[in-house]
Design an enzyme around this catalytic site. Structure first.
Site, PDB file in Angstrom:
ATOM      1  N   GLU A 135     -33.862 -43.186  -4.660  1.00  0.00           N
ATOM      2  CA  GLU A 135     -33.368 -42.021  -3.849  1.00  0.00           C
ATOM      3  C   GLU A 135     -33.388 -40.603  -4.452  1.00  0.00           C
ATOM      4  O   GLU A 135     -32.714 -40.794  -5.721  1.00  0.00           O
ATOM      5  CB  GLU A 135     -31.924 -42.519  -3.114  1.00  0.00           C
ATOM      6  CG  GLU A 135     -31.447 -41.284  -2.311  1.00  0.00           C
ATOM      7  CD  GLU A 135     -30.304 -41.920  -1.576  1.00  0.00           C
ATOM      8  OE1 GLU A 135     -30.042 -43.195  -1.361  1.00  0.00           O
ATOM      9  OE2 GLU A 135     -29.587 -41.015  -0.942  1.00  0.00           O
ATOM     10  N   ARG A 136     -34.137 -39.808  -4.080  1.00  0.00           N
ATOM     11  CA  ARG A 136     -34.047 -38.371  -4.394  1.00  0.00           C
ATOM     12  C   ARG A 136     -34.679 -38.490  -6.082  1.00  0.00           C
ATOM     13  O   ARG A 136     -34.432 -37.632  -6.831  1.00  0.00           O
ATOM     14  CB  ARG A 136     -32.674 -37.519  -4.690  1.00  0.00           C
ATOM     15  CG  ARG A 136     -31.759 -37.730  -3.860  1.00  0.00           C
ATOM     16  CD  ARG A 136     -32.563 -37.318  -2.366  1.00  0.00           C
ATOM     17  NE  ARG A 136     -31.796 -37.136  -0.978  1.00  0.00           N
ATOM     18  CZ  ARG A 136     -32.042 -36.463  -0.026  1.00  0.00           C
ATOM     19  NH1 ARG A 136     -33.143 -35.968   0.242  1.00  0.00           N
ATOM     20  NH2 ARG A 136     -31.529 -36.340   1.120  1.00  0.00           N
ATOM     21  N   ASN A 201     -25.435 -45.597  -3.046  1.00  0.00           N
ATOM     22  CA  ASN A 201     -25.373 -46.149  -1.719  1.00  0.00           C
ATOM     23  C   ASN A 201     -25.885 -47.643  -2.113  1.00  0.00           C
ATOM     24  O   ASN A 201     -27.503 -47.865  -2.259  1.00  0.00           O
ATOM     25  CB  ASN A 201     -26.748 -45.435  -0.968  1.00  0.00           C
ATOM     26  CG  ASN A 201     -26.175 -44.006  -0.572  1.00  0.00           C
ATOM     27  OD1 ASN A 201     -25.312 -43.994  -0.158  1.00  0.00           O
ATOM     28  ND2 ASN A 201     -27.210 -43.208  -0.623  1.00  0.00           N
ATOM     29  N   GLU A 282     -20.869 -40.842   4.075  1.00  0.00           N
ATOM     30  CA  GLU A 282     -22.291 -40.963   4.694  1.00  0.00           C
ATOM     31  C   GLU A 282     -22.741 -42.412   5.005  1.00  0.00           C
ATOM     32  O   GLU A 282     -23.578 -42.709   4.756  1.00  0.00           O
ATOM     33  CB  GLU A 282     -23.187 -40.357   3.687  1.00  0.00           C
ATOM     34  CG  GLU A 282     -23.055 -38.895   3.374  1.00  0.00           C
ATOM     35  CD  GLU A 282     -24.284 -38.419   2.340  1.00  0.00           C
ATOM     36  OE1 GLU A 282     -24.582 -37.375   2.451  1.00  0.00           O
ATOM     37  OE2 GLU A 282     -24.499 -39.129   1.202  1.00  0.00           O
ATOM     38  N   ARG A 326     -16.885 -28.216   6.041  1.00  0.00           N
ATOM     39  CA  ARG A 326     -17.130 -29.296   5.264  1.00  0.00           C
ATOM     40  C   ARG A 326     -16.789 -29.215   3.841  1.00  0.00           C
ATOM     41  O   ARG A 326     -16.399 -29.991   2.991  1.00  0.00           O
ATOM     42  CB  ARG A 326     -18.876 -29.474   5.283  1.00  0.00           C
ATOM     43  CG  ARG A 326     -19.230 -30.418   4.028  1.00  0.00           C
ATOM     44  CD  ARG A 326     -20.690 -30.780   4.165  1.00  0.00           C
ATOM     45  NE  ARG A 326     -21.155 -31.577   3.148  1.00  0.00           N
ATOM     46  CZ  ARG A 326     -22.320 -31.912   3.089  1.00  0.00           C
ATOM     47  NH1 ARG A 326     -23.254 -31.660   4.044  1.00  0.00           N
ATOM     48  NH2 ARG A 326     -22.952 -32.407   1.814  1.00  0.00           N
ATOM     49  N   LYS A 350     -18.381 -33.921  -7.590  1.00  0.00           N
ATOM     50  CA  LYS A 350     -19.373 -33.144  -7.720  1.00  0.00           C
ATOM     51  C   LYS A 350     -19.307 -31.807  -8.051  1.00  0.00           C
ATOM     52  O   LYS A 350     -17.958 -31.265  -7.498  1.00  0.00           O
ATOM     53  CB  LYS A 350     -20.341 -32.948  -6.599  1.00  0.00           C
ATOM     54  CG  LYS A 350     -21.040 -34.458  -6.074  1.00  0.00           C
ATOM     55  CD  LYS A 350     -22.029 -34.404  -4.999  1.00  0.00           C
ATOM     56  CE  LYS A 350     -22.744 -35.832  -4.628  1.00  0.00           C
ATOM     57  NZ  LYS A 350     -23.511 -35.530  -3.584  1.00  0.00           N
ATOM     58  N   ASP A 355     -23.005 -29.811  -2.056  1.00  0.00           N
ATOM     59  CA  ASP A 355     -23.700 -30.882  -2.575  1.00  0.00           C
ATOM     60  C   ASP A 355     -24.871 -30.439  -3.603  1.00  0.00           C
ATOM     61  O   ASP A 355     -25.985 -30.441  -3.080  1.00  0.00           O
ATOM     62  CB  ASP A 355     -24.332 -31.863  -1.457  1.00  0.00           C
ATOM     63  CG  ASP A 355     -25.118 -33.162  -1.859  1.00  0.00           C
ATOM     64  OD1 ASP A 355     -25.037 -33.337  -3.058  1.00  0.00           O
ATOM     65  OD2 ASP A 355     -25.683 -33.623  -0.919  1.00  0.00           O
ATOM     66  N   GLU A 383     -33.043 -32.572  -6.586  1.00  0.00           N
ATOM     67  CA  GLU A 383     -32.966 -32.729  -5.335  1.00  0.00           C
ATOM     68  C   GLU A 383     -33.036 -31.364  -4.385  1.00  0.00           C
ATOM     69  O   GLU A 383     -33.623 -31.379  -3.424  1.00  0.00           O
ATOM     70  CB  GLU A 383     -31.685 -33.481  -4.714  1.00  0.00           C
ATOM     71  CG  GLU A 383     -31.569 -33.633  -3.128  1.00  0.00           C
ATOM     72  CD  GLU A 383     -30.162 -34.429  -2.519  1.00  0.00           C
ATOM     73  OE1 GLU A 383     -29.666 -34.826  -3.698  1.00  0.00           O
ATOM     74  OE2 GLU A 383     -30.242 -34.612  -1.819  1.00  0.00           O
ATOM     75  N   HIS A 512     -27.518 -24.426   1.278  1.00  0.00           N
ATOM     76  CA  HIS A 512     -28.032 -25.542   2.076  1.00  0.00           C
ATOM     77  C   HIS A 512     -28.884 -25.040   3.153  1.00  0.00           C
ATOM     78  O   HIS A 512     -28.717 -25.365   4.424  1.00  0.00           O
ATOM     79  CB  HIS A 512     -27.009 -26.336   2.559  1.00  0.00           C
ATOM     80  CG  HIS A 512     -27.451 -27.817   2.621  1.00  0.00           C
ATOM     81  ND1 HIS A 512     -28.677 -28.227   3.149  1.00  0.00           N
ATOM     82  CD2 HIS A 512     -26.546 -28.813   2.222  1.00  0.00           C
ATOM     83  CE1 HIS A 512     -28.547 -29.407   2.789  1.00  0.00           C
ATOM     84  NE2 HIS A 512     -27.174 -29.815   2.440  1.00  0.00           N
TER      85      HIS A 512
END
Lengths: 710, 710
Positions: A135-136, A201, A282, A326, A350, A355, A383, A512
């Site tokens: 992932e990423r 994940n 998520e 958020r 983080k 993100d 990412e 973002h």
């Protein structure tokens, strides 16, 4: 089946041939990875093959026990070094340090130094799925899971799917043991002492005995290099693979299941490090699903690990939309839990509250839970910084974060984050895959290197690390004037790269504005009907006829109020808020005059013009980075030169895409013309809106695909 | 069939709606095209609907017969004008001139002037095929042949192919009579008095009675506007449609066939102008096929036409490879025939010796056949100047040519070219199609306009014509300060456009570096195995490790020797050869210092750096043209603004493509780095080499296709 084997063999030969010393597979090292099973043996073997000088003396010295684990001293007299440490792994770190001193041209005749790590746990998170995808990940497939049963599709007869065989995603056919040993060595050489081989994940399957036996093999390879193995786990594992009807942390059967599972793990891996957990985030399961808090969930696991010295790294990356902003969510969910976590739980946060954006304010959670252990999570894999297509040296971003936290908390982050130094840690999401260069391209290796160096010593400067890395990797045997000039050019390129990306992607605190899903190109105009608002760029940019930016001041979401009072006051007023974060915290009218720095110039002009100038500057700088690289021709090997040249060209094209896409879109709100010294757009907004890149979260984008849309 | 009719009807309504006054369909005119069948009636109708002032007096004045046909005088006293001419068409020209004076803001209270055309025949060549496509046309399909039987594909039942119906190539459903009348009016308004409606690669079918009846209809529409009809003919017509076994001009049956055919034509079209012939060129049949010379072939046709006052325009565009330098071929074939052509033959010569490049030396044939009538052929359609995607105002190219010939021959071209003014003519290949804006985009109309104005008065400056055109077309009702500013901006854009294209495509005398076939993008690396060498860019660039350029000096192909002695000496020495033509005439070492002008700067530097700087300047200027246009927002209508803005963006992207493609390719020979003030390439040479655009010679390129490759 014969046919397949033949194919595989010839493929192996072919791939083996292209893995030469010039392809970046050596990283910043020379020689080969020693296969010794004891740490001291590795240290000696490395010195034997790399150190040029008097025979080094290696001493385990118990008197150094007062220093943190892995500390060492080096004393060199008339070219003969003595390395001392309380542990063998400290001697190994000392050996690598000595070699690095020599290879970067430092004084190795007569000198004396002591090195001690900034953090106890210096850990890489790999977002590798058990099927071999990452992932990423933008550097091929997993180095950990490529041999697992489900990596390659097989037909009913057990034959491997021909397409998987023919398109092994650039997988070099190095035996995976050798590849893992090289990985271990690379980490040890820069002080990294821990890793998580599976995605946050997480698949519950990783805790099945079948998979744990695989993990045991990895751990055995890593151990001599001083590297401990951790696992990302799925909170619902007791239900999925344990057959229980719940994963409620208060349920006795659940607790028993975890206790037994931990015991099984430690039997296989005695130095197992612990669990990394993404819970209630998520779509991942977590204690909230059973009416329990994050603390109650984390503590249940911590209790099971405690007898073996294991820990829980519990991620604070949560943003269930209970607040309209958020950016406030992690603080709102975690800060009230301060003091409730057991002492072998550490909250992994983080660096920023959103993100891994090219620039964020630091997360207000840091320093806001004085009774709780905390650690930072950085992202090495790009990412949000152009994948492996864009050249982005990330140390300036990380040192900026360290400095921010230090300035606000008035103390170094490792102290700020963990009371009494009971347990300090720092983590980053790796960019390693099975591509020949490990990281997708040679320049991206600098970020793996920089993370290790900063985890060891968080007072190093981005410039110093760039200097070290470039000397070791690009100019290992070359100290003449031409190489020195090329080195200066590479460093210039590296050091300007991150700010350049901020400028052409999202200057002045924008964030973002990425395309849906793959986060590669710009999509401020993204509009997916029915999607969560906070997954939409417009949620973050808040562009309207009035102006641009997210009002997080006290007149808006009051995210500023989550910071320490002095800093909060500074952020809250657009006049004193640093211009780099202006649109992060404020909705600013297009016509408002702001003072900002663009490149070397401090300018006062209205927001629209400032925005235009930053995008233009980003594009100009992307071109300047190309120039810097051109000066290395003939000084770095030809394949590396061509590969990075190609990527810098893509980067310059993408910078134009970003500039045009963002400015043309925001112009539909500002209705103001570009200033005269800003290049007109060369793309049409309508055409840019129509771009849809077929990149998934889990697959490396095909270059052909990327090229085809521009 | 019902279904088709319904589709057609709704399509017509839709298309009719989008043809508004703002789409450029009005050209530089206001009001509607008068349908009167007599010229005086048209003149009066135009004045009635466009002139604002005292009622004009129109006088046929026999005393003006001494002036060339179409001459007129205008006298205005206290706002009331009197127009005088020896002919009605002169009165019509006078009427349009008067209206133009008023609409461009000139003094129309009290003034007096006489206007007389520079050339007798001012003719447009249309490369329109009988199937409705246009060779090198970028503005839709033919306005002449759209109703012909074979334009739309039909099935066995005679039903029109649905795709042709659904994709009528932007064809507005104006009845074709109306469209042709508008075309006639547009031409008359700028003094154009002749046209050839069919392609020089001519179909013999055009001379069949079926098609001649179509041509008769066109001629009837054109006649009241003072426009005579010509036809491009296929030299083998007697064989293909006449059933003869030869087309040998010495064959009596062939001669009889042509005599009869000409008689048939004049019966239908009493003012028929004559034939345009492309013979023995690029595969077309001609007298050489039967062992006869160009003169013998042309004279045979001239004899048939002579009794009716018709003429033959015989093209000198030939390059059968009898000499290693294609640039010399036309001269070698035609110059020796001087004095052998009948007096109603005129040799039509392209401005340069190659083929409508952005810059060429003038063709040495001009002035080299003192006993022969000659005329120039220009190209309005932008075959080699970015099709209808790039904005290129061509008047500077044409005035440069006129000036060159004048300077070398020491007299104006119209005198130089035709002894005793017996017959003077000038021609250009039209860019007109059935697109709503006629020419693919509004700015491209300026070239139609400019050709007409220069054909009328070849001493007009490019600047003056740009001023007229922009006022009439873009700012027809607007004379305020804002419009004046926008006008200045548009003129700046127009006047820099051609040199910009030279710079980003082929500076310093480079030529024909175009992609195979479609001539749109760069392809200096083009290599088609087995193709004629002189269809390959490398033939023209002659890039090698030494240097760049085609040695046409006396030490090379000696093309310089074809020019008058003084000029030849100038060209022959690289030190005195104008830098704009340096690589046209010389193979220059990469490291040789040359003096050249790049933008406003005169620079001395080596060839490689000079080349780089010109490409960079071209790219910079393409961006500057965008800026110029941005200043027109709000001053021109929104659709026009957006359309040209979109094309200028494509142009800027293409400029980058050209710069990168050419410089990266030539760099493989020069092995020199870009100078520091030249932007690094953003494309990869390998990727550029792989681009294949699916554009044929006969179809307008689809924008989607063009976009998809960049």
């Amino acid at each position: 089946m014969k046919k397949h084997l033949t194919l595989l063999t010839s493929l192996s030969l072919f791939l083996f041939n292209i893995v030469s010393a010039h392809d970046g597979s050596q990283l910043w090292l020379q020689g080969t990875a020693p296969a010794a099973t004891n740490t001291l043996g590795i240290a000696k073997a490395e010195l034997a093959q790399q150190w040029k000088g008097g025979t080094p003396v290696l001493q385990v010295n118990k008197s150094m026990k007062g220093l943190s684990a892995g500390s060492f001293s080096i004393t060199i007299q008339a070219g003969t070094p003595t390395i001392r440490s309380a542990s063998e792994v400290g001697l190994l770190y000392g050996a690598y340090h000595l070699i690095r001193l020599q290879q970067t041209g430092a004084n190795v005749r007569d000198t004396s130094l002591v090195e001690s790590p900034s953090y106890d746990i210096r850990i890489l998170n790999h977002w590798d799925n058990l099927n071999g995808t990452i992932e990423r990940g933008y550097a091929g497939r997993s180095i950990f899971w490529r041999n697992s049963a489900d990596q390659m599709r097989r037909n009913a007869d057990g034959e491997v799917n021909e397409e998987d065989l023919l398109h092994p995603k650039d997988a070099p056919e190095i035996p995976s043991v050798e590849r893992l040993r090289q990985y271990a060595r690379a980490n040890a050489s820069i002080g990294i002492n821990a890793y998580v081989p599976d995605n946050v994940n997480a698949s519950p399957k990783v805790l099945t005995t079948e998979y744990l036996l695989e993990v045991q093999k990895m751990a055995d390879i890593m151990r001599p290099y001083g590297i401990r193995t951790y696992l990302a786990i799925n909170f619902a594992s007791p239900m999925v693979i344990g057959g229980l009807s719940t994963a409620d942390p208060f349920d006795k059967n659940v607790q028993r299941w975890w206790t037994a599972k931990v015991k099984e793990i430690y039997k296989l891996i005695p130095d197992f490090g612990g669990f990394l957990v993404k819970a209630n985030s998520e779509g991942q399961p977590g204690p909230n699903d059973f009416g329990r808090t994050h603390a109650e969930g984390a503590n249940m696991l911590a209790k099971a690990l405690k007898p073996f010295g294991g820990i829980v790294m519990w991620r604070a990356f949560v943003y269930s939309p209970s607040d309209p902003d958020r950016a406030k969510q992690a603080y709102l969910e975690f800060q009230p839990l301060d003091g409730q976590f057991l002492d072998n739980v550490i909250i992994q946060i983080k660096n920023g509250p959103i993100d891994f954006q090219p620039r964020e304010a630091y997360s207000a959670l840091f320093g806001a839970m004085p009774q709780t252990r905390q650690m930072a999570e950085w992202q090495i894999t790009q990412e949000y910084l152009g994948h492996s297509n864009h050249i982005a040296y990330l140390a300036p971003m990380w040192t900026e974060f360290l400095q921010q936290v230090k300035d606000v908390a008035h103390c170094p982050i490792n102290n700020a984050l963990s009371p009494a130094r009971a347990l300090t840690a720092i983590s980053a999401v790796s960019n390693v895959g099975n591509s020949p260069s490990w990281c997708g391209n040679v320049m991206a290796q600098s970020n793996w290197y920089a993370f290790g160096r900063l985890a060891w010593n968080d007072e190093l400067s981005a410039c110093q690390i760039a200097d070290e890395w470039a000397r070791l990797t690009l100019f290992p045997d070359c100290h003449d004037a031409a190489a020195t000039k090329a080195l200066a050019s590479v460093k210039s390129l590296m050091l300007r790269s991150r700010e350049t990306i901020v400028d052409y992607m999202m200057p002045l605190g924008l964030h973002h504005q990425f395309a849906w899903g793959h986060h590669y190109g710009p999509e401020p105009y993204c509009d997916i009907p029915g999607a969560r608002p906070d997954w939409m760029p417009s949620y973050y940019a808040r562009a309207d006829r009035e102006g641009l930016g997210f009002n997080r001041s006290s007149s808006g979401s009051n995210a500023t109020g989550q910071y320490p009072a002095d800093y909060a006051r500074l952020l809250d007023d657009p006049e004193t808020c640093p211009y780099e974060l202006l649109l992060w915290f404020h909705h600013v009218p297009w016509g408002k005059t702001i003072q900002h720095r663009c490149g070397d110039r401090v300018v006062r002009e209205n927001l629209w013009n400032a925005l235009c100038h930053h995008y233009q500057h980003g594009l100009d700088e992307a071109r300047a980075m190309q120039r810097d690289w051109e000066r290395c021709q003939g000084q770095v090997d030809a394949d590396t030169f061509a590969d990075i040249q190609r990527r810098l060209r893509i980067q310059a094209r993408d910078a134009q895409w970003w500039k045009d896409g963002c400015l043309l879109y925001f112009q539909t709100f500002s209705c103001l013309p570009f200033p005269d010294d800003v290049e007109p757009a060369v793309h049409d907004l309508d055409k840019l809106r129509a771009i849809k890149l077929g990149i998934t979260n889990y697959e490396c984008p095909s270059q052909e695909l990327l090229d085809s849309v521009r």
